[in-house]
Scaffold this motif. Sequence first.
Motif, mmCIF file in Angstrom:
data_model
loop_
_atom_site.group_PDB
_atom_site.id
_atom_site.type_symbol
_atom_site.label_atom_id
_atom_site.label_comp_id
_atom_site.label_asym_id
_atom_site.label_seq_id
_atom_site.Cartn_x
_atom_site.Cartn_y
_atom_site.Cartn_z
ATOM 1 N N ALA A 85 1.277 -1.086 0.183
ATOM 2 C CA ALA A 85 -0.445 0.269 0.086
ATOM 3 C C ALA A 85 1.263 1.582 0.493
ATOM 4 O O ALA A 85 0.191 2.365 -0.398
ATOM 5 N N MET A 86 2.507 1.149 0.495
ATOM 6 C CA MET A 86 2.103 2.083 0.197
ATOM 7 C C MET A 86 3.074 3.200 -1.187
ATOM 8 O O MET A 86 3.139 2.116 -2.367
ATOM 9 N N ASP A 87 3.748 4.590 -1.239
ATOM 10 C CA ASP A 87 3.327 4.823 -2.194
ATOM 11 C C ASP A 87 5.061 4.243 -3.466
ATOM 12 O O ASP A 87 5.800 4.334 -2.322
ATOM 13 N N ARG A 88 4.765 4.471 -4.102
ATOM 14 C CA ARG A 88 6.012 3.368 -5.242
ATOM 15 C C ARG A 88 6.031 4.235 -6.090
ATOM 16 O O ARG A 88 5.633 4.485 -6.517
ATOM 17 N N LEU A 89 7.649 3.844 -6.345
ATOM 18 C CA LEU A 89 7.951 4.570 -7.391
ATOM 19 C C LEU A 89 8.003 3.638 -9.004
ATOM 20 O O LEU A 89 7.819 2.273 -8.591
ATOM 21 N N ASP A 90 7.512 4.528 -9.734
ATOM 22 C CA ASP A 90 6.771 4.377 -11.023
ATOM 23 C C ASP A 90 5.244 3.607 -10.781
ATOM 24 O O ASP A 90 4.525 3.093 -11.774
ATOM 25 N N ARG A 91 4.448 3.427 -9.250
ATOM 26 C CA ARG A 91 3.009 3.808 -9.592
ATOM 27 C C ARG A 91 2.334 4.514 -9.407
ATOM 28 O O ARG A 91 1.407 5.036 -9.536
ATOM 29 N N ASP A 92 3.052 4.892 -7.990
ATOM 30 C CA ASP A 92 2.487 6.409 -7.878
ATOM 31 C C ASP A 92 3.719 7.855 -7.737
ATOM 32 O O ASP A 92 2.679 8.707 -8.195
ATOM 33 N N ASN A 93 4.319 7.485 -7.629
ATOM 34 C CA ASN A 93 5.661 8.659 -8.006
ATOM 35 C C ASN A 93 6.420 8.298 -9.069
ATOM 36 O O ASN A 93 6.764 7.344 -8.849
ATOM 37 N N PHE A 94 6.771 9.328 -9.671
ATOM 38 C CA PHE A 94 7.678 9.544 -11.331
ATOM 39 C C PHE A 94 8.609 9.995 -10.680
ATOM 40 O O PHE A 94 8.512 11.136 -10.604
ATOM 41 N N LEU A 95 10.003 9.582 -11.815
ATOM 42 C CA LEU A 95 10.701 10.539 -11.664
ATOM 43 C C LEU A 95 10.729 11.244 -13.297
ATOM 44 O O LEU A 95 10.854 10.795 -14.198
ATOM 45 N N THR A 120 11.872 2.362 -4.351
ATOM 46 C CA THR A 120 11.346 1.641 -4.506
ATOM 47 C C THR A 120 9.965 2.265 -3.966
ATOM 48 O O THR A 120 9.207 2.311 -4.150
ATOM 49 N N THR A 159 7.262 13.250 -9.302
ATOM 50 C CA THR A 159 5.070 14.260 -9.501
ATOM 51 C C THR A 159 4.964 12.974 -8.300
ATOM 52 O O THR A 159 5.136 11.987 -7.171
#
Lengths: 242, 201
Positions: free
Chosen positions: A112-122, B160, B74
């Motif tokens: 459930a945690m915020d995940r890179l490439d799912r919730d936050n992006f670079l 991640t 983002t």
Amino acid sequence: MDYQVRLDSFEGPLDLLLHLIRKHEIDIMNIPIALITEQYLQYIEMMKLLNLDLAGEYILMTATLMHIKSKMLLPPVDDEESDEDEEDPREELVRRLLEYKKYKEASQDLEAMDRLDRDNFLKGYIEEIDRAEGKEEDACHDVSLFDLLEALNDVLKSVRTFKSHEVELEKISVKEKMDGILDSLKKEGAITFQSLFDTSSTKGDVVATFLALLELIKTNAIRAFQGETFGTIRITSSGTIH
Amino acid sequence: MENSRLKGAIEALIFASEHPIKMEKLVELAGHESEGELERKDIRAIIEEIRSDYEAPERGLCLMDVAGGYQFRTKKEFSYLLQKLKAKRPPRFGRAAMEVLAIVAYRQPITRAEVEDLRGVDSGAVVRSLLEKKLIKILGKKEVPGRPMIYGTSRGFLETFGLRDLTQLPSLKEFVELEEADEGIIGLAREEDAGEKAPDV
């Protein structure tokens, strides 16, 4: 709401027990061992039928359950020498279940945690994207192997009634079944779980088809979606191969 | 250098870094801009200012503490925009992978056999795939017969899951009935909010 299955590997006997405990709304601190053993064995039978690899661990748990069950049938030792508290034979199993449950829940928190490439992006993410496919996928939930087994169970029930008396040696290849599933997907686009078994007449046939399905899901060649719990399971090709 | 210029400089440095930029690096690079001695606490204060500036609804980025550094990402509220563009689903870990990852994260250093004891099931393939995805790493070998590998989570794991360090993992939920004595350490509160305030370093 649609949801999606991706089987990475099977979850194991502890997970199966937790599934049964949840399903039957059992108090984990007071497990009716006879009931749970019986339920557990039903699953094992089905897995045996499928000749699934994981037998070893599941069989070990069967032995553990049987052992606990037999111990619980024994009358309490009326022995004055042993004045220490009689240990509940289920204690060790409950301890393991709780320990496993703890990490299973932790893994759900992690999920459930915020995940890179799912919730936050670079920055640069957009360039990584293959725009070819824009299929919309709603929030999906996993369907477990157990759900698929439940569905299989229904299929097997209906097949048994058509049991033939002829004895013939048939050769069923899982590979062929895999090709068959992929072929009909190519033709139809999407098919239902049930329709896979329309042409299956024997148990062996059903099992081979089911194994082919698992194999394809495992290799991400196809996806299985389910509209709602116990709803129709639909299968599509995973669409990443373009 | 006046404060607003230093703030701009720090923002520029964070932006220009591909990976989360560490405090030491910021001190080193922004230090030239400063007349006096530039201290970490000054930079930290500026970073907090930038962070709160970005919390404004008209900003699409957020400044995150990740794997011991700072990085712009983002905002979650715009994830749908990016998810829509995506060809394949987000790198999704199966349940088995998430389980092994959680066990390794909370119990590291840990051997594969210990993971398997806990799950009651062979986990070799999952461990290998997590190694390949660089979410876990080999820490060394355990000094017991057979000298099995011991595993821990990697920097990639922190990146991640957007964690500054392992102390930010949500607390494990103990089964309350059994552990009433330890109620003090039971963390039933979910820490879903990635923007929680940072404890003092």
